[in-house]
Design a protein around this motif. Structure first.
Motif, PDB file in Angstrom:
ATOM      1  N   TYR A 327       0.755  -1.214  -0.020  1.00 47.75           N
ATOM      2  CA  TYR A 327       0.046  -0.146   0.022  1.00 47.75           C
ATOM      3  C   TYR A 327       0.703   1.435  -0.139  1.00 47.75           C
ATOM      4  O   TYR A 327       0.524   2.456   0.251  1.00 47.75           O
ATOM      5  N   LYS A 328       2.294   1.147  -0.460  1.00 47.37           N
ATOM      6  CA  LYS A 328       3.080   2.409  -0.084  1.00 47.37           C
ATOM      7  C   LYS A 328       2.375   3.442  -1.019  1.00 47.37           C
ATOM      8  O   LYS A 328       2.192   4.674  -0.357  1.00 47.37           O
ATOM      9  N   SER A 329       2.303   3.375  -2.182  1.00 46.47           N
ATOM     10  CA  SER A 329       1.859   4.491  -3.294  1.00 46.47           C
ATOM     11  C   SER A 329       0.351   4.670  -2.708  1.00 46.47           C
ATOM     12  O   SER A 329       0.031   5.959  -2.711  1.00 46.47           O
ATOM     13  N   SER A 330      -0.537   3.658  -2.582  1.00 44.75           N
ATOM     14  CA  SER A 330      -1.987   3.927  -2.220  1.00 44.75           C
ATOM     15  C   SER A 330      -2.103   4.942  -0.896  1.00 44.75           C
ATOM     16  O   SER A 330      -2.676   5.675  -1.003  1.00 44.75           O
ATOM     17  N   ALA A 331      -1.064   4.664   0.072  1.00 43.50           N
ATOM     18  CA  ALA A 331      -1.263   5.061   1.187  1.00 43.50           C
ATOM     19  C   ALA A 331      -1.001   6.691   0.913  1.00 43.50           C
ATOM     20  O   ALA A 331      -1.624   7.643   1.644  1.00 43.50           O
ATOM     21  N   GLN A 332       0.165   6.877   0.272  1.00 43.88           N
ATOM     22  CA  GLN A 332       0.611   8.385   0.245  1.00 43.88           C
ATOM     23  C   GLN A 332      -0.534   9.088  -0.486  1.00 43.88           C
ATOM     24  O   GLN A 332      -0.747  10.338   0.028  1.00 43.88           O
ATOM     25  N   GLY A 333      -1.088   8.508  -1.447  1.00 46.50           N
ATOM     26  CA  GLY A 333      -2.281   9.412  -2.513  1.00 46.50           C
ATOM     27  C   GLY A 333      -3.188   9.449  -1.480  1.00 46.50           C
ATOM     28  O   GLY A 333      -3.879  10.572  -1.503  1.00 46.50           O
ATOM     29  N   LEU A 334      -3.551   8.511  -0.554  1.00 43.89           N
ATOM     30  CA  LEU A 334      -4.738   8.838   0.163  1.00 43.89           C
ATOM     31  C   LEU A 334      -4.505   9.987   1.228  1.00 43.89           C
ATOM     32  O   LEU A 334      -5.269  10.664   1.405  1.00 43.89           O
ATOM     33  N   ILE A 335      -3.485  10.054   1.857  1.00 44.86           N
ATOM     34  CA  ILE A 335      -3.034  11.098   2.889  1.00 44.86           C
ATOM     35  C   ILE A 335      -3.028  12.728   1.936  1.00 44.86           C
ATOM     36  O   ILE A 335      -3.691  13.277   2.559  1.00 44.86           O
ATOM     37  N   THR A 336      -2.463  12.329   0.747  1.00 43.67           N
ATOM     38  CA  THR A 336      -2.448  13.696  -0.087  1.00 43.67           C
ATOM     39  C   THR A 336      -4.077  14.033  -0.076  1.00 43.67           C
ATOM     40  O   THR A 336      -4.323  15.273  -0.095  1.00 43.67           O
ATOM     41  N   LEU A 337      -4.845  13.348  -0.629  1.00 45.59           N
ATOM     42  CA  LEU A 337      -6.578  13.447  -0.988  1.00 45.59           C
ATOM     43  C   LEU A 337      -6.903  13.887   0.045  1.00 45.59           C
ATOM     44  O   LEU A 337      -7.778  14.881  -0.034  1.00 45.59           O
ATOM     45  N   ALA A 338      -6.607  13.413   1.512  1.00 47.18           N
ATOM     46  CA  ALA A 338      -7.288  13.816   2.547  1.00 47.18           C
ATOM     47  C   ALA A 338      -6.925  15.147   3.153  1.00 47.18           C
ATOM     48  O   ALA A 338      -7.611  15.960   3.786  1.00 47.18           O
ATOM     49  N   THR A 339      -5.572  15.236   2.874  1.00 45.65           N
ATOM     50  CA  THR A 339      -5.094  16.588   3.662  1.00 45.65           C
ATOM     51  C   THR A 339      -5.272  17.805   2.796  1.00 45.65           C
ATOM     52  O   THR A 339      -5.917  18.783   2.921  1.00 45.65           O
ATOM     53  N   TYR A 340      -4.401  17.757   1.630  1.00 49.55           N
ATOM     54  CA  TYR A 340      -4.388  18.817   0.621  1.00 49.55           C
ATOM     55  C   TYR A 340      -6.027  18.806  -0.305  1.00 49.55           C
ATOM     56  O   TYR A 340      -6.316  20.020  -0.784  1.00 49.55           O
ATOM     57  N   GLY A 341      -6.570  17.818  -0.303  1.00 45.37           N
ATOM     58  CA  GLY A 341      -7.894  17.928  -0.788  1.00 45.37           C
ATOM     59  C   GLY A 341      -8.949  18.200   0.171  1.00 45.37           C
ATOM     60  O   GLY A 341      -9.428  19.509   0.158  1.00 45.37           O
ATOM     61  N   ILE A 342      -9.491  17.452   0.826  1.00 43.87           N
ATOM     62  CA  ILE A 342     -10.591  17.445   1.784  1.00 43.87           C
ATOM     63  C   ILE A 342     -10.115  18.343   2.951  1.00 43.87           C
ATOM     64  O   ILE A 342     -10.876  19.372   3.267  1.00 43.87           O
ATOM     65  N   GLY A 343      -8.963  18.180   3.734  1.00 48.85           N
ATOM     66  CA  GLY A 343      -8.683  18.893   4.931  1.00 48.85           C
ATOM     67  C   GLY A 343      -8.793  20.411   4.523  1.00 48.85           C
ATOM     68  O   GLY A 343      -9.210  21.207   5.281  1.00 48.85           O
ATOM     69  N   MET A 344      -7.956  20.701   3.525  1.00 49.94           N
ATOM     70  CA  MET A 344      -7.569  22.201   3.204  1.00 49.94           C
ATOM     71  C   MET A 344      -8.730  22.725   2.601  1.00 49.94           C
ATOM     72  O   MET A 344      -9.031  24.110   2.731  1.00 49.94           O
ATOM     73  N   LEU A 345      -9.485  22.052   1.915  1.00 45.60           N
ATOM     74  CA  LEU A 345     -10.802  22.314   1.272  1.00 45.60           C
ATOM     75  C   LEU A 345     -11.834  23.105   2.605  1.00 45.60           C
ATOM     76  O   LEU A 345     -12.398  24.111   2.517  1.00 45.60           O
ATOM     77  N   ILE A 346     -12.108  22.239   3.803  1.00 42.67           N
ATOM     78  CA  ILE A 346     -12.836  22.610   4.711  1.00 42.67           C
ATOM     79  C   ILE A 346     -12.020  23.784   5.400  1.00 42.67           C
ATOM     80  O   ILE A 346     -12.725  24.803   5.629  1.00 42.67           O
ATOM     81  N   GLY A 347     -10.547  23.820   5.503  1.00 44.01           N
ATOM     82  CA  GLY A 347      -9.906  25.052   6.193  1.00 44.01           C
ATOM     83  C   GLY A 347     -10.046  26.285   5.557  1.00 44.01           C
ATOM     84  O   GLY A 347     -10.304  27.342   5.868  1.00 44.01           O
ATOM     85  N   PHE A 348     -10.171  26.321   4.167  1.00 45.29           N
ATOM     86  CA  PHE A 348     -10.211  27.598   3.305  1.00 45.29           C
ATOM     87  C   PHE A 348     -11.539  28.016   3.242  1.00 45.29           C
ATOM     88  O   PHE A 348     -11.558  29.328   3.397  1.00 45.29           O
ATOM     89  N   TRP A 349     -12.470  27.265   3.676  1.00 40.09           N
ATOM     90  CA  TRP A 349     -14.013  27.925   3.866  1.00 40.09           C
ATOM     91  C   TRP A 349     -14.055  28.563   5.104  1.00 40.09           C
ATOM     92  O   TRP A 349     -14.614  29.361   5.438  1.00 40.09           O
ATOM     93  N   ILE A 350     -13.406  27.575   6.226  1.00 36.01           N
ATOM     94  CA  ILE A 350     -13.655  28.315   7.520  1.00 36.01           C
ATOM     95  C   ILE A 350     -12.817  29.571   7.572  1.00 36.01           C
ATOM     96  O   ILE A 350     -13.528  30.454   8.241  1.00 36.01           O
ATOM     97  N   ALA A 351     -11.738  29.530   6.891  1.00 29.22           N
ATOM     98  CA  ALA A 351     -10.766  30.996   7.131  1.00 29.22           C
ATOM     99  C   ALA A 351     -11.699  32.101   6.202  1.00 29.22           C
ATOM    100  O   ALA A 351     -11.662  33.102   6.941  1.00 29.22           O
ATOM    101  N   GLY A 352     -12.393  31.805   5.341  1.00 27.35           N
ATOM    102  CA  GLY A 352     -13.291  32.912   4.689  1.00 27.35           C
ATOM    103  C   GLY A 352     -14.413  33.105   5.527  1.00 27.35           C
ATOM    104  O   GLY A 352     -14.429  34.371   5.503  1.00 27.35           O
ATOM    105  N   ILE A 353     -14.893  32.438   6.160  1.00 23.72           N
ATOM    106  CA  ILE A 353     -16.045  32.668   7.202  1.00 23.72           C
ATOM    107  C   ILE A 353     -15.636  33.441   8.340  1.00 23.72           C
ATOM    108  O   ILE A 353     -16.175  34.392   8.415  1.00 23.72           O
ATOM    109  N   VAL A 354     -14.590  33.274   8.768  1.00 27.91           N
ATOM    110  CA  VAL A 354     -13.807  33.909  10.050  1.00 27.91           C
ATOM    111  C   VAL A 354     -13.268  35.326   9.639  1.00 27.91           C
ATOM    112  O   VAL A 354     -13.796  36.241  10.166  1.00 27.91           O
ATOM    113  N   SER A 355     -12.816  35.168   8.275  1.00 25.84           N
ATOM    114  CA  SER A 355     -12.391  36.556   7.890  1.00 25.84           C
ATOM    115  C   SER A 355     -13.500  37.773   7.611  1.00 25.84           C
ATOM    116  O   SER A 355     -13.390  38.702   7.949  1.00 25.84           O
ATOM    117  N   ASP A 356     -14.561  37.096   7.116  1.00 25.34           N
ATOM    118  CA  ASP A 356     -15.647  37.834   7.020  1.00 25.34           C
ATOM    119  C   ASP A 356     -16.177  38.297   8.224  1.00 25.34           C
ATOM    120  O   ASP A 356     -16.692  39.609   8.447  1.00 25.34           O
TER     121      ASP A 356
END
Length: 415
Positions: A327-356
């Motif tokens: 699972y070496k390649s798959s695991a790194q892909g999963l972490i990237t998808l979860a962090t830079y994909g899902i995690g930061m997507l949530i983070g950007f929206w929260i940051a936008g709401i807080v800034s406003d």
């Protein structure tokens, strides 16, 4: 190749929030939408790499085509005079740029006999490219000075990125031949391409806690990417974009120091220090200013190396050790998808709401904008400390201590 790859990105991404807020009158929610395109790009990238690049075309040729198309989109961003006109171009651009991050690695690895030893000396040029872009913006062109921002000159960052993307696109067609790996990519399923088959690793309690913590810690990370440059510009820090390159220099230095820290204190402590650095950094931002508190801003920027390397790089090492060969390649892909994909997507929206929420007629209440992600990072750190036991590492550490004690006793008895 690596220098230009990150020069192109660093030419516009750091100052994006400042440009949109000051020159296109974007709200915090609109800033979140613009920065979220990075996350959508991270989510879509495995499809492009796994379904097209790995199967049908040479990596260097796809890389060239994507960067040439990116040069055109970047030029249209340069010409945009409203957020509604700007957004479609930045969205399309990030969809085609994010896959190039994996493609430049593929081209690099294909030319190396020992990537573990050789890649770092190549990848560091990417960081140098990012730093160079920031220094040009702040100290050569002076585009991020208050007068230049008011005159709309920050728009020129997109033109600089467009030109460098055009150069890189042409340059890519002269890179070494990197054909698809016949017989390998064609047998991969969609779940393998997206890293979803590595979900079985979540059955391990420690890895599941690490995985959840990785997603959650990306929320405060998103605040930095989205708000740091607008914050530094608004409080009046001179040459904010150039000053932010201190973070990249710090990243290189702490990347070199991390193996020693990792061996000395272990995985869990390294990860905790990385998360606590986010807490401290944002407290410094909350109480710093461009006058007597300038040192707090500089330290906060310089903490980027610990914030990123100690958690995310250590996390990649931990993920690799847990995944095993299957699972070496798959695991790194999963972490990237979860962090830079899902995690930061949530983070950007929260940051936008807080800034406003903390935006006023004459600016922002930056103290509370930064204390909120600091609190989030602290909460994630506490949960991680309580529930992540790192049982495997504790056993290895105990065995090493026992071996060391035996070695000391043997030396004493010999004497």
């Amino acid at each position: 190749m690596m220098f230009l790859e990150f020069f192109v990105w660093g030419s516009w991404f750091v100052t994006l929030g400042t440009f949109l807020g000051n020159n296109l009158s974007a709200t915090g929610t609109q800033l979140a939408a613009a920065f979220s395109t990075q996350s959508f790009g991270a989510i879509i990238a495995p499809f492009i790499i796994g379904l097209i690049a790995d199967r049908y075309f040479n990596a260097e040729k796809i890389l060239g085509v994507l960067h040439l198309a990116g040069a055109g989109l970047m030029f249209m961003m340069f010409r945009s005079d409203s957020f509604t006109g700007f957004y479609p171009y930045v969205f399309l651009y990030m969809l085609i740029y994010m896959p190039t991050l994996a493609l430049v690695n593929s081209v690099s690895f294909n030319q190396m006999k020992d990537p573990a030893k050789e890649f770092s000396t190549i990848r560091v040029w990417g960081t140098i490219g990012w730093i160079s872009a920031g220094l040009l913006i702040s100290y050569f062109f002076l585009w991020d000075s208050p007068a230049a921002i008011g005159a709309g000159m920050l728009r020129n960052t997109f033109l600089m990125s467009s030109i460098s993307s055009l150069v890189l696109g042409v340059f890519c067609f002269g890179l070494p031949n990197t054909p698809p790996k016949a017989g390998v990519a064609g047998t991969r399923t969609l779940s393998e391409i997206l890293g979803l088959d590595a979900l079985t690793l979540l059955k391990n309690r420690d890895f599941a806690i690490f995985f959840i913590s990785s997603v959650l810690i990306c929320i405060p990370l998103a605040f930095y990417y989205q708000n740091a440059n607008p914050f530094l510009s608004e409080v009046g820090l001179p040459n904010p974009t150039g000053m932010m390159t201190i973070g990249q220099v710090s990243e290189v230095l702490f990347l070199l120091a991390m193996p020693f820290f990792f061996r000395k204190f272990g995985l869990k402590t390294t990860l905790i220090v990385g998360m606590l650095a986010w807490v401290v950094r944002y407290v410094f931002f909350a109480y710093g200013d461009a006058g007597s508190g300038t040192y707090l801003l500089i330290i906060g920027i310089a903490l980027h190396g610990i914030c990123y390397d100690f958690f995310f790089v250590s996390g990649q090492i931990y993920t690799d050790s847990k995944a095993g060969e299957r699972y070496k390649s798959s695991a790194q892909g999963l972490i990237t998808l979860a962090t830079y994909g899902i995690g930061m997507l949530i983070g950007f929206w929260i940051a936008g709401i807080v800034s406003d929420a903390y935006k006023y007629a004459d600016g922002h209440d930056w103290k509370y904008i930064w204390l909120i992600p600091s609190g989030i990072a602290l909460g994630v750190t506490v949960l991680f400390i309580l529930f992540f036991k790192d049982r495997d590492f504790e056993k290895v550490t105990a065995d090493r201590k026992a071996e060391k004690n035996i070695e000391i006793k043997n030396k004493l008895s010999t004497r």
